[in-house]
Scaffold this motif. Structure first.
Motif, short mmCIF file in Angstrom:
data_model
loop_
_atom_site.label_atom_id
_atom_site.label_comp_id
_atom_site.label_asym_id
_atom_site.label_seq_id
_atom_site.Cartn_x
_atom_site.Cartn_y
_atom_site.Cartn_z
N GLN A 46 -2.08 -4.94 6.42
CA GLN A 46 -2.17 -4.14 5.20
C GLN A 46 -3.58 -3.60 4.99
N LEU A 47 -4.57 -4.41 5.28
CA LEU A 47 -5.95 -3.94 5.14
C LEU A 47 -6.24 -2.83 6.14
N LYS A 48 -5.71 -2.96 7.34
CA LYS A 48 -5.90 -1.92 8.35
C LYS A 48 -5.25 -0.61 7.91
N ARG A 49 -4.05 -0.69 7.36
CA ARG A 49 -3.39 0.51 6.85
C ARG A 49 -4.14 1.10 5.67
N THR A 105 0.85 -1.18 0.00
CA THR A 105 0.00 0.00 0.00
C THR A 105 0.89 1.23 0.00
N LEU A 106 0.53 2.21 -0.80
CA LEU A 106 1.30 3.45 -0.88
C LEU A 106 0.81 4.38 0.22
N ASP A 107 1.20 4.06 1.44
CA ASP A 107 0.78 4.87 2.57
C ASP A 107 1.99 5.59 3.15
N ARG A 108 1.76 6.28 4.22
CA ARG A 108 2.80 7.10 4.85
C ARG A 108 3.99 6.24 5.31
N ASP A 137 -5.86 4.81 5.26
CA ASP A 137 -5.25 5.70 4.28
C ASP A 137 -6.34 6.54 3.62
N LYS A 138 -6.18 7.83 3.60
CA LYS A 138 -7.17 8.73 3.04
C LYS A 138 -7.30 8.60 1.54
N THR A 147 9.66 4.71 5.04
CA THR A 147 10.63 3.62 5.00
C THR A 147 11.47 3.68 3.73
N THR A 148 10.82 3.90 2.60
CA THR A 148 11.55 4.00 1.33
C THR A 148 12.48 5.20 1.33
N GLY A 149 12.03 6.32 1.87
CA GLY A 149 12.87 7.51 1.94
C GLY A 149 14.10 7.30 2.80
#
Length: 103
Positions: A91-94, A15-18, A98-99, A23-25
């Motif tokens: 993942q579903l919870k995130r 998921t593309l979340d915060r 996620d907005k 983490t990627t940054g």
């Protein structure tokens, strides 16, 4: 962008979340700093310590990924099912929080 989000969610479970972006940054910044300090350490010996310190976050993220993969590889059928449910729930919870995915 929606096509990319759906593709990543459906095929890779990402998921593309915060949390993903942070983490990627951290990983990318750590890799760039490690490369930079390693190159500078050839000219200045003081940068060797900075190269090691900059590589620690990237190394920890890689080790965590390897641990998760090894945990999956050595798990029994029942344990794999529990791991799948645990990861899918997280993942579903995130995704729900996620907005960008809310309707």
């Amino acid at each position: 962008m929606d096509m990319l989000k759906r593709f990543l969610w459906k095929n890779l479970g990402i998921t593309l979340d915060r949390k993903f972006f942070i983490t990627t940054g951290i990983f990318v910044a750590s890799c760039i700093a490690t490369i930079l300090f390693t190159v500078l350490s050839f000219q200045f010996s003081d940068f060797k310590v900075l190269a090691v310190l900059a590589g620690i976050p990237a190394g920890l993220l890689i080790i965590n990924g390897l641990y998760t993969t090894l945990r999956w590889d050595f798990a029994t059928k029942e344990e794999k099912q529990e791991i799948e449910q645990e990861i899918a729930f997280k993942q579903l919870k995130r995704r729900v929080n996620d907005k960008d995915f809310q309707r």
